[in-house]
Design a protein around this motif. Sequence first.
Motif, mmCIF file in Angstrom:
data_model
loop_
_atom_site.group_PDB
_atom_site.id
_atom_site.type_symbol
_atom_site.label_atom_id
_atom_site.label_comp_id
_atom_site.label_asym_id
_atom_site.label_seq_id
_atom_site.Cartn_x
_atom_site.Cartn_y
_atom_site.Cartn_z
ATOM 1 N N MET A 233 0.842 -1.200 0.000
ATOM 2 C CA MET A 233 0.000 0.000 0.000
ATOM 3 C C MET A 233 0.880 1.253 0.000
ATOM 4 S SD MET A 233 -3.141 -0.831 -0.277
ATOM 5 C CE MET A 233 -3.937 0.700 0.134
ATOM 6 N N THR A 234 1.571 1.439 -1.104
ATOM 7 C CA THR A 234 2.395 2.626 -1.276
ATOM 8 C C THR A 234 1.495 3.811 -1.606
ATOM 9 O OG1 THR A 234 2.645 2.198 -3.631
ATOM 10 C CG2 THR A 234 4.308 1.227 -2.148
ATOM 11 N N ALA A 235 2.085 4.988 -1.616
ATOM 12 C CA ALA A 235 1.313 6.183 -1.981
ATOM 13 C C ALA A 235 0.764 6.054 -3.399
ATOM 14 C CB ALA A 235 2.186 7.427 -1.849
ATOM 15 N N GLU A 236 1.560 5.462 -4.281
ATOM 16 C CA GLU A 236 1.124 5.286 -5.673
ATOM 17 C C GLU A 236 -0.045 4.305 -5.756
ATOM 18 O OE1 GLU A 236 4.401 4.808 -4.742
ATOM 19 O OE2 GLU A 236 5.107 6.776 -5.387
ATOM 20 N N ALA A 237 0.030 3.216 -4.992
ATOM 21 C CA ALA A 237 -1.057 2.235 -4.995
ATOM 22 C C ALA A 237 -2.334 2.848 -4.426
ATOM 23 C CB ALA A 237 -0.667 0.992 -4.193
ATOM 24 N N CYS A 238 -2.195 3.609 -3.353
ATOM 25 C CA CYS A 238 -3.372 4.264 -2.758
ATOM 26 C C CYS A 238 -4.022 5.214 -3.754
ATOM 27 C CB CYS A 238 -2.976 5.021 -1.490
ATOM 28 S SG CYS A 238 -2.518 3.968 -0.110
ATOM 29 N N ALA A 239 -3.207 6.014 -4.425
ATOM 30 C CA ALA A 239 -3.744 6.968 -5.403
ATOM 31 C C ALA A 239 -4.431 6.242 -6.556
ATOM 32 C CB ALA A 239 -2.623 7.861 -5.926
ATOM 33 N N ALA A 240 -3.835 5.147 -7.014
ATOM 34 C CA ALA A 240 -4.431 4.385 -8.114
ATOM 35 C C ALA A 240 -5.764 3.772 -7.700
ATOM 36 C CB ALA A 240 -3.462 3.297 -8.583
ATOM 37 N N ILE A 241 -5.821 3.254 -6.487
ATOM 38 C CA ILE A 241 -7.072 2.660 -5.995
ATOM 39 C C ILE A 241 -8.147 3.722 -5.885
ATOM 40 C CG2 ILE A 241 -8.153 1.585 -3.975
ATOM 41 C CD1 ILE A 241 -5.450 0.067 -3.593
ATOM 42 N N HIS B 240 -5.612 4.186 8.380
ATOM 43 C CA HIS B 240 -5.320 5.511 7.828
ATOM 44 C C HIS B 240 -6.609 6.252 7.494
ATOM 45 C CE1 HIS B 240 -1.629 3.185 7.149
ATOM 46 N NE2 HIS B 240 -1.025 4.340 7.398
ATOM 47 N N PRO B 241 -7.075 7.105 8.392
ATOM 48 C CA PRO B 241 -8.326 7.841 8.161
ATOM 49 C C PRO B 241 -8.305 8.689 6.883
ATOM 50 C CG PRO B 241 -7.593 8.108 10.429
ATOM 51 C CD PRO B 241 -6.494 7.398 9.690
ATOM 52 N N SER B 242 -7.140 9.193 6.508
ATOM 53 C CA SER B 242 -7.079 10.016 5.298
ATOM 54 C C SER B 242 -7.369 9.172 4.052
ATOM 55 C CB SER B 242 -5.724 10.703 5.172
ATOM 56 O OG SER B 242 -4.691 9.735 5.098
ATOM 57 N N PHE B 243 -6.908 7.927 4.050
ATOM 58 C CA PHE B 243 -7.199 7.025 2.932
ATOM 59 C C PHE B 243 -8.684 6.677 2.914
ATOM 60 C CE2 PHE B 243 -7.291 2.575 1.226
ATOM 61 C CZ PHE B 243 -7.009 2.892 -0.093
ATOM 62 N N ALA B 244 -9.250 6.423 4.096
ATOM 63 C CA ALA B 244 -10.681 6.116 4.193
ATOM 64 C C ALA B 244 -11.513 7.283 3.677
ATOM 65 C CB ALA B 244 -11.061 5.781 5.626
ATOM 66 N N THR B 245 -11.124 8.492 4.038
ATOM 67 C CA THR B 245 -11.830 9.687 3.582
ATOM 68 C C THR B 245 -11.715 9.845 2.067
ATOM 69 O OG1 THR B 245 -11.433 10.771 5.702
ATOM 70 C CG2 THR B 245 -11.993 12.199 3.851
#
Length: 107
Positions: free
Chosen positions: A17-25, A56-61
């Motif tokens: 779950m890198t920053a790139e993976a999070c952004a892509a998801i 990570h609440p920011s990812f959930a948001t």
Amino acid sequence: MASKRKAKKTGRPRSVMTAEACAAIVKTVGLGVWPDRAAQIHGVASATMRAHRARHPSFATALEKAEATAEAGFMAKILRHTEKQWTAAAWMLERRWPDRWAKREVV
């Protein structure tokens, strides 16, 4: 002179779950794909994505915002079609106000 050997890394591998993976998801969810399926598309296990979301609440948001964006996009498409096709308007009424407009089947 002794040669320097690279030490093997031990322990758990770094998270996928890198920053790139999070952004892509998040981007894929914004297109209307379910979050679990979006994670799988980008090579991340659903359970890993859900655990990351819980930590990570920011990812959930960001996921919630992406889902809302996708929903708004689909709603806009339906609403545009209500001008030309009455069934789109009927569909919207049935789902938005089911207590007044949903089909009632007599049993």
